[in-house]
Design a protein around this motif. Structure first.
Motif, PDB file in Angstrom:
ATOM      1  N   TYR A   8     -26.312   2.356  15.650  1.00 52.05           N
ATOM      2  CA  TYR A   8     -25.469   2.166  14.748  1.00 52.05           C
ATOM      3  C   TYR A   8     -25.946   3.219  13.667  1.00 52.05           C
ATOM      4  O   TYR A   8     -27.033   3.754  13.403  1.00 52.05           O
ATOM      5  N   LYS A  29     -17.366   4.773  18.447  1.00 53.23           N
ATOM      6  CA  LYS A  29     -16.390   4.227  17.946  1.00 53.23           C
ATOM      7  C   LYS A  29     -16.648   4.086  16.501  1.00 53.23           C
ATOM      8  O   LYS A  29     -17.615   3.798  15.934  1.00 53.23           O
ATOM      9  N   LEU A  31     -16.102   2.227  12.924  1.00 53.06           N
ATOM     10  CA  LEU A  31     -16.238   1.073  12.583  1.00 53.06           C
ATOM     11  C   LEU A  31     -15.511   1.315  11.101  1.00 53.06           C
ATOM     12  O   LEU A  31     -16.135   1.852  10.389  1.00 53.06           O
ATOM     13  N   GLY A  34     -14.026  -3.712  11.270  1.00 49.51           N
ATOM     14  CA  GLY A  34     -14.611  -4.451  12.249  1.00 49.51           C
ATOM     15  C   GLY A  34     -13.884  -5.770  12.620  1.00 49.51           C
ATOM     16  O   GLY A  34     -14.351  -6.485  13.547  1.00 49.51           O
ATOM     17  N   HIS A  35     -12.701  -5.975  12.379  1.00 53.32           N
ATOM     18  CA  HIS A  35     -12.131  -7.204  12.665  1.00 53.32           C
ATOM     19  C   HIS A  35     -11.526  -7.259  13.997  1.00 53.32           C
ATOM     20  O   HIS A  35     -10.886  -8.159  14.472  1.00 53.32           O
ATOM     21  N   LEU A  37     -12.667  -4.591  16.526  1.00 56.43           N
ATOM     22  CA  LEU A  37     -13.798  -4.095  17.212  1.00 56.43           C
ATOM     23  C   LEU A  37     -15.055  -4.900  17.306  1.00 56.43           C
ATOM     24  O   LEU A  37     -15.294  -5.013  18.621  1.00 56.43           O
ATOM     25  N   ILE A  38     -15.401  -5.559  16.547  1.00 59.07           N
ATOM     26  CA  ILE A  38     -16.485  -6.455  16.513  1.00 59.07           C
ATOM     27  C   ILE A  38     -16.249  -7.692  17.616  1.00 59.07           C
ATOM     28  O   ILE A  38     -16.911  -7.949  18.461  1.00 59.07           O
ATOM     29  N   LEU A  51     -21.736   2.921  17.101  1.00 55.78           N
ATOM     30  CA  LEU A  51     -20.987   2.620  16.085  1.00 55.78           C
ATOM     31  C   LEU A  51     -21.097   3.632  14.817  1.00 55.78           C
ATOM     32  O   LEU A  51     -22.106   3.803  14.539  1.00 55.78           O
ATOM     33  N   ASP A  53     -20.356   4.045  11.382  1.00 62.54           N
ATOM     34  CA  ASP A  53     -19.634   3.033  10.221  1.00 62.54           C
ATOM     35  C   ASP A  53     -18.917   3.910   9.127  1.00 62.54           C
ATOM     36  O   ASP A  53     -19.863   4.608   8.529  1.00 62.54           O
ATOM     37  N   GLY A 114      -8.208   0.776   9.947  1.00 63.57           N
ATOM     38  CA  GLY A 114      -8.380   0.172  11.233  1.00 63.57           C
ATOM     39  C   GLY A 114      -7.161  -0.370  11.727  1.00 63.57           C
ATOM     40  O   GLY A 114      -7.159   0.049  13.172  1.00 63.57           O
ATOM     41  N   HIS A 118      -6.187   1.267  15.504  1.00 60.63           N
ATOM     42  CA  HIS A 118      -6.511   0.467  16.731  1.00 60.63           C
ATOM     43  C   HIS A 118      -5.152   0.340  17.433  1.00 60.63           C
ATOM     44  O   HIS A 118      -5.183   0.174  18.635  1.00 60.63           O
TER      45      HIS A 118
END
Lengths: 291, 772
Positions: A8, A29, A31, A34-35, A37-38, A51, A53, A114, A118
Motif C-alpha cells: 500500500y 491499482k 485506490l 474503494g467501493h 475495488l475493495i 494499491l 491511494d 472512481g 472503473h
C-alpha cells in the motif's frame, strides 16, 4: 472477505502517484473511494500487488465552474456531487444520478472519478455523463489529455485510460438556457446497480421545439449507448408527450442487451423505452416544457 | 391461566427492550469478539461443484506456507464422525454427512479441506493454495425433476432420490371428490430462500486442560448443539460446555450443528489450542440451511355454494444433498397445517422429501408454515374466482367456528382456540376494505393493474418438546432466572423479566434473565418455532409458582401464621388482613439459606420446572393487501398492508409489533425478490448480495398492524407464538392481491418472487394471447 496480501502506498501528490504508477505498472491499482475495488479484493476477484491511494493527493476534489464547463475533481464523493449547489442549480440531472448510487455509505465514500475509471456497465454516472457530453482529464508523466465520454468508455470495465494515466477531473459542458437534463433508473433489487437506465439532455427552443437531444442508456451493453434513433426523432419536433413517447419507443433500436438471471434482453429493451421516455419527459420539463 | 397479580401491570406493558442499549452501542459480545491466548484460525475450502467425485487433493503448497499449523481432508477424519440427523420418519434414508467430503461432493459449498493457521487471512491463503481435482457428476437441483425416471442420483450411494414419503389421510377423500360440484386445481412452488442473519455463523473451540471442551457458538440452541457435537465427535456430552454469547439473528438457520463447528472442535482437540472459525457472507450463502423450496400440487373439492368437501395435496420438498438434524422439519409443519383455518375433514396430504445436489434446507422463519398458508389460501381464492363467489364469503362459510374449539383437523392435529371471523372482520375494518374495492374497481376502469387480496391463516407455535426454567432467589432477595430458551434477538431479557417481576411482585431490575450457557443452565432445548413465550415462558412461570409456594410456607413460619393466610405483597409476603405483618424476599432468602426454616424443610430457595405443552399453540391472523403493478415495467408496489394477528395474551406489545415488522420484512423478501437460483449445471447463480435480493428498509410498505386476543387455554401464560406470523401470512395475501390485479388479463398463477421482469413477461404473454 479476506483479500490476498498487498502493498500500500499513500501518494502525497499527483506526481508521486504517477511515479508509483510508472514504477509498478500493471501490478498496481489506483485506490479512490474503494467501493468497487475493495469488495472485489475481498472476494479475491481482484488481487493487485500494490494499491496506490489517491485519497491524500491534494486538489483532486471539489466542484467549480471553469469557463463554459463544470469542473469536477475526480475524488469528489457521490454525496458531494448530489448535494452540490452548483450542480443542483445548473445540472440537476447529474445530481439525480449521483443521488441514486448504492446507499448512503457508498455515496459518502465512492467517488465520481472512481466510478468513471472503473467503467462498470451497470454504473449510473457513465450514463448521465455520456448524455451530458462530458469529457475526462487524464494525467500522465508526459502531460494531460482530455477524452470525450464516448471515446473513453470502450467496453466492460475497459476505458481509454493508459496504464500510466490517472483520471484527475471531469468536465461537463454547461448547458445553455432552455436546456434540461434528467436521469431515470430501474435498479436491480439486490445490488442497486442499473438494470436499465437513461440519461437525457434536452435543449428546447422558446417555441417548444427540441433544438437538440442527447439520450444515453445504461445496462444495455458493455458501455453507455447513445439512443441515436430517439435523438433523431426528437430533433426539431414539438416536445409533446406523443412525440416523446414515439421517440423513446425507438430507444433500444439496434441494441443487443446482455441477459442475466434477473432480466431478459427483451425486458431490457422494453424498459429502456420506458425509462428513456421518463428521462426525456423530466428533462423537457426542466427545459421549460409543460407536459 | 394464572394472572392473579396484575397489580404491577408489567405483563402487557409496552416496555422497551432492556438489551438494546448494549447491542446498539456496539458493546455486545458475539463469537468473533472472543479472543483467547494462543488462538488459531480455521479456514475451510468449499466445493464450487454441485456434484463431483474428488479425484485428488494436493495440500502440499498449503502445508508449506509458514504459519500454517494443520491441513485436513476428509481422509484424515474417522468415518464415524458425521453430522447427526434423527430418524424423523421411520425408514427414511440418512446418507452420511461428514464434516469434510469423503470421496465426493454432493452440493456446492460442501467443505473439502480445512486449514488452521496463525491468522484467518493466512488460513484463507493456504486454503486457496489447495489443489483439488474434481470429476464432474451429473447433478439435479429441482426436486420435482429429481423424482422423474432417469434423473441423476443426487446421492450416488442411494437407489433413488427419495429420502422418505409420508402421508396423512382422514375421512373419505375419494367420496368427497366424487360428490364435488367443482374441483379447483393448482401447482405452486415456494422459492428457495437464504436466511440472512446479520451475524454470520461462528465458533470458537477451546480444549480445557483436564480434557473438557468449551465451545462458543453462534447458535439458537446450545444444549442441542452440545448433544449433537457429542454424538458427532464421540465426545462425552457432560465434558462439553457450549456458550451462546450474543447471537446476531438466526431465523432457524442457526439451529443446526454445522460442519465447520465440528471441524473447529476436532482441530482444537487435535492441536491442543483454541481454534476460531467465522463464516464470511459468501460462505453463509452456501453454508446455512436454506428455506422453502417446496412444490405443491393441490386439489380442493367444493360444492357449488363454496362449501369445501375435501383436500388433496402432494408436496415435493427439496432437502438438498445432506441432512441436518432439523432438515425435515418444514415438511412436517407443512403437512400439519394443510387445511388451514377451514373445516375440511376429508384430507389426503403426501410429502415426497427429495435429495438434490443443492445446499441442505431446513427451518427458515416459518419453516413449512408459509408454504402451507400460501397453498391453501391461494387455492381458496382461486376456487372462489372459479365458482364466482366472493373471497370473503367462501372463507366465512368454511371457517372453523369459535364454539368448535378445541378442534381436531383433517390432518389429526388439535387447534386449541380461535376466532377467525373476528380476526377477518378486524382486518377488513382496519383496511377500510370496501373503500379498497372501490379504489381497485375505479383503477381497473382506467386500465390500471390494481388488486386487493385477503388471507386468513393459522400457525402452530411452541412444539419440539419441553423447555426449562429455573428461578433462584439469591441471598440478597434478588432473582436469577435461568432459561433453556436461548435468545438471539427475541427480547427474552425484557419479556421474561416483565413476567417474572409481575409474578414475584418485584421490580424488573431485581430479576436477571440468564441463558445460553450449558454449564450454568439446566438442560434446555432452544429458541425456534415461536416457542419462547409458549414453552420457555410456561416453564419459567411454573418454576416461579413453585418458588412462591415454598416462600409462602417460609413466610408463614417467620410471621407465625398459617401458610394459607399468607398472601403475596409488593416485594414479598404479608399476612392477609393484618397490616404491617410482612416479610421481604430478602428476609425469606436469609431464612432459606441461614437455617430458620419450618421443621423438615430443605434449605435453599430455588426451583426448576420442565414444561412440555405436548401440543402446539395455534396462533392465527388475517391480512389484507392493496397492490399495484406497473404495466410497462412489471414493478410491484404494495400500497397498503393490514396485518391482524392473534397471539393470545400479549406480554409486550412493542415486541409483538417488532416481530410482525421483522417477519413482514422477511416475507417481503420472498414476495419481491429473494430467490436462490441454481443454474442448469447446478451452479449457484445467486450467491451474493449483489444478485440475491434482500429487501431494504425502503421496501417496507405502508403498514397497519392490528390484533385480536384469544387466550391459549393450554399454557400458563395464555400465549401463542408471534415470531413467524407475518412471514407466514404476508406472502399469501400479496399473492392473492397480485393475482386479483392480474385477473382481468386472465392470469391465474405466477410463482413468487414477483420480480418486475417476471410480472412483465406474464402480462405481455397474456396480452398477446388476448389479441390472439
Amino acid at each position: 472477505m479476506f483479500p490476498a496480501s498487498f502493498g500500500y502506498f499513500a501518494a502525497r501528490s499527483l506526481e508521486e502517484a504517477l511515479e508509483l504508477l510508472t514504477e509498478y505498472g500493471e501490478d498496481a491499482k489506483l485506490l479512490a473511494g474503494g467501493h468497487s475495488l475493495i469488495p472485489a479484493m475481498k472476494l479475491r476477484l481482484a488481487t493487485p500487488r500494490y494499491l496506490i491511494d489517491l485519497g491524500r493527493v491534494p486538489g483532486l476534489s471539489g466542484v467549480r465552474i471553469d469557463g463554459e464547463a463544470l469542473a469536477i475533481g475526480a475524488l469528489t464523493a457521490h454525496a458531494d456531487v448530489a448535494s452540490s449547489a452548483i450542480i443542483r442549480q445548473r445540472l440537476p440531472g447529474l445530481a439525480d444520478a449521483a443521488s441514486v448510487i448504492g446507499d448512503v455509505q457508498v455515496r459518502n465514500r465512492g467517488t465520481i472519478g472512481g466510478s468513471v475509471a472503473h467503467a462498470d456497465p451497470a454504473a449510473d454516472l457513465p450514463v448521465i455523463l455520456t448524455a451530458l457530453g462530458a469529457s475526462f482529464v487524464l494525467a500522465s508523466p508526459s502531460g494531460k489529455r482530455t477524452v470525450a465520454a464516448e471515446d473513453f468508455f470502450i467496453d466492460f470495465y475497459t476505458t481509454a485510460l493508459a496504464p500510466n494515466e490517472v483520471l484527475t477531473g471531469i468536465r461537463v459542458p454547461l448547458p445553455p438556457s432552455g436546456a434540461g437534463a434528467a436521469y431515470a433508473k430501474l435498479p436491480h433489487p439486490a445490488s442497486g446497480y442499473v438494470v436499465v437506465s437513461a440519461g437525457a439532455l434536452i435543449i428546447r427552443q422558446p417555441s417548444g421545439q427540441c433544438a437538440s437531444a442527447r439520450v444515453a442508456l445504461g445496462g444495455m451493453a458493455g458501455r453507455p449507448l447513445r439512443a441515436g434513433a430517439t435523438e433523431t426523432a426528437l430533433q426539431g419536433k414539438a416536445l409533446t408527450p406523443q412525440v416523446i413517447a414515439a421517440a423513446a419507443a425507438k430507444a433500444a433500436e439496434g441494441s443487443d442487451p446482455i441477459e442475466d438471471a434477473y432480466a431478459s434482453a427483451e425486458y431490457k429493451r422494453q424498459v429502456a423505452a420506458v425509462y428513456a421516455r421518463r428521462a426525456i419527459e423530466s428533462a423537457a420539463k426542466r427545459a421549460g416544457q409543460k407536459i | 391461566m394464572s394472572t392473579e397479580h396484575t397489580a404491577t401491570g408489567l405483563i402487557g406493558a409496552p416496555i422497551r427492550r432492556v438489551e438494546d442499549p448494549v447491542l446498539v452501542t456496539g458493546k455486545g459480545c458475539y463469537v468473533d469478539d472472543i479472543h483467547l491466548p494462543g488462538m488459531l484460525h480455521l479456514a475451510v475450502l468449499l466445493s464450487p461443484h454441485p456434484h463431483a467425485k474428488i479425484v485428488s487433493i494436493d495440500t502440499s503448497a498449503a502445508r508449506a506456507i509458514p504459519g500454517v499449523r494443520s491441513v485436513l481432508t476428509g481422509a484424515d477424519i474417522s468415518e464415524r464422525v458425521n453430522i447427526p440427523a434423527p430418524m424423523v420418519v421411520p425408514g427414511m434414508k440418512i446418507p452420511p454427512h461428514p464434516p469434510l467430503a469423503r470421496g465426493a461432493v454432493h452440493a456446492a459449498g460442501t467443505p473439502v479441506a480445512a486449514v488452521v493457521a496463525q491468522s484467518r487471512a493466512l488460513a484463507q491463503d493456504a486454503a486457496n493454495a489447495i489443489e483439488v481435482e474434481y470429476e464432474s457428476l451429473p447433478a439435479v437441483t429441482d426436486a420435482e425433476k429429481a423424482l422423474e425416471p432417469g434423473a441423476p442420483l443426487a446421492r450416488t450411494e442411494l437407489d433413488n432420490n427419495v429420502c422418505f414419503l409420508s402421508t396423512k389421510t382422514n375421512g373419505d377423500v375419494e367420496k368427497a371428490f366424487a360428490q364435488a360440484d367443482h374441483i379447483c386445481r393448482m401447482h405452486i412452488a415456494s422459492p428457495r430462500l437464504v436466511a440472512m442473519a446479520i451475524e454470520p455463523r461462528g465458533a470458537v473451540a477451546k480444549p480445557e486442560p483436564a480434557g473438557d471442551l468449551t465451545m462458543w457458538l453462534s447458535t439458537q440452541a446450545p444444549h442441542r448443539a452440545r448433544a449433537d457435537l457429542a454424538t458427532a465427535l464421540g465426545f462425552p456430552e457432560h465434558r462439553i460446555r457450549v456458550i451462546a454469547p450474543d447471537v446476531g439473528g438466526g431465523f432457524g438457520s442457526k439451529g443446526p450443528l454445522y460442519r465447520e463447528y465440528v471441524l473447529a472442535a476436532y482441530l482444537a482437540l487435535k492441536l491442543g489450542r483454541p481454534v476460531k472459525w467465522i463464516a464470511t457472507r459468501s460462505e453463509d450463502f452456501v453454508g446455512v440451511i436454506q428455506g422453502r423450496d417446496q412444490a405443491m400440487t393441490s386439489e380442493l373439492a367444493l360444492k357449488k355454494d363454496g362449501t369445501m368437501l375435501g383436500l388433496k395435496a402432494r408436496v415435493v420438498a427439496n432437502l438438498g444433498a445432506y441432512l441436518y438434524a432439523n432438515t425435515t422439519t418444514p415438511t412436517q409443519r407443512m403437512m400439519g397445517m394443510a387445511p388451514g383455518c377451514y373445516q375440511i375433514q376429508n384430507v389426503h396430504v403426501e410429502v415426497a422429501a427429495v435429495f438434490t445436489n443443492t445446499v441442505p434446507t431446513g427451518p427458515y422463519r416459518g419453516a413449512g408454515r408459509p408454504e402451507a398458508v400460501l397453498n391453501i389460501e391461494r387455492l381458496v381464492d382461486k376456487a372462489a374466482r372459479e365458482l364466482g363467489i366472493d373471497p370473503l364469503e367462501i372463507r366465512r362459510k368454511n371457517f372453523i367456528r369459535p364454539e368448535q374449539f378445541p378442534y381436531r383437523t383433517g390432518v389429526n392435529v388439535e387447534y386449541d382456540s380461535g376466532d377467525y371471523e373476528k380476526s377477518l372482520s378486524e382486518a377488513l375494518r382496519l383496511s377500510d376494505y370496501q373503500e379498497l374495492i372501490r379504489y381497485r374497481d375505479e383503477a381497473r376502469e382506467r386500465g390500471e393493474l390494481v388488486g386487493v387480496g385477503v388471507s386468513t391463516f393459522v400457525e402452530p407455535s411452541g412444539g419440539a418438546g419441553f423447555e426449562s426454567g429455573t428461578v433462584r432467589v439469591e441471598r440478597s432477595g434478588e432473582f436469577t432466572i435461568l432459561t433453556g430458551s436461548s435468545s438471539h434477538g427475541q427480547g427474552h431479557e425484557t419479556v421474561y423479566a416483565q413476567v417474572a417481576a409481575e409474578k414475584l411482585r418485584v421490580s424488573m431490575d431485581q430479576v436477571a434473565i440468564r441463558h445460553g450457557d450449558t454449564l450454568a443452565i439446566q438442560q434446555g432445548v432452544g429458541t425456534f418455532a415461536s416457542r419462547s413465550a409458549v414453552t420457555g415462558g410456561g416453564a419459567m412461570v411454573i418454576a416461579i409458582d413453585r418458588v412462591v409456594e415454598k416462600a409462602r410456607r417460609i413466610a408463614g413460619h417467620l410471621l407465625e401464621a398459617a401458610a394459607e393466610d399468607i398472601v403475596q405483597a409488593d416485594g414479598g409476603f404479608a399476612v392477609a388482613g393484618v397490616p404491617g405483618k410482612a416479610v421481604t424476599w430478602r428476609q425469606l432468602a436469609a431464612a432459606a439459606y441461614g437455617g430458620r426454616l419450618p421443621r423438615g424443610m430443605e434449605p435453599g430457595l430455588q426451583e426448576t420446572a420442565f414444561f412440555d405443552p405436548k401440543r402446539d399453540a395455534w396462533a392465527f391472523g388475517s391480512h389484507v393487501a392493496l397492490v399495484r403493478i406497473d404495466r410497462e415495467t412489471g414493478r410491484l408496489a404494495i400500497e397498503k398492508l393490514v396485518l391482524v394477528d392473534d397471539c393470545g395474551v400479549i406480554l409486550n406489545p412493542l415486541i409483538v409489533e417488532g416481530q410482525i415488522h421483522g417477519g413482514l420484512a422477511q416475507a417481503l423478501g420472498e414476495i419481491l425478490g429473494e430467490h436462490m437460483i441454481f443454474g442448469d449445471e447446478g451452479e449457484v447463480l445467486t450467491g451474493s448480495l449483489m444478485n440475491y435480493a434482500v429487501p431494504r428498509a425502503s421496501d417496507m410498505p405502508p403498514l397497519i398492524v392490528g390484533e385480536t386476543v384469544t387466550p391459549n387455554p393450554f399454557n400458563p401464560l395464555g400465549v401463542k407464538g408471534v415470531g413467524e406470523a407475518a412471514t407466514n401470512g404476508a406472502p399469501a395475501v400479496v399473492a392473492n392481491a397480485v393475482m386479483d390485479a392480474l385477473a382481468p388479463l386472465g392470469i391465474d398463477h405466477i410463482d413468487m418472487p414477483y420480480t418486475a421482469p417476471k410480472l412483465w413477461a406474464a402480462i405481455r404473454e397474456a396480452e398477446a394471447k388476448r389479441k390472439g
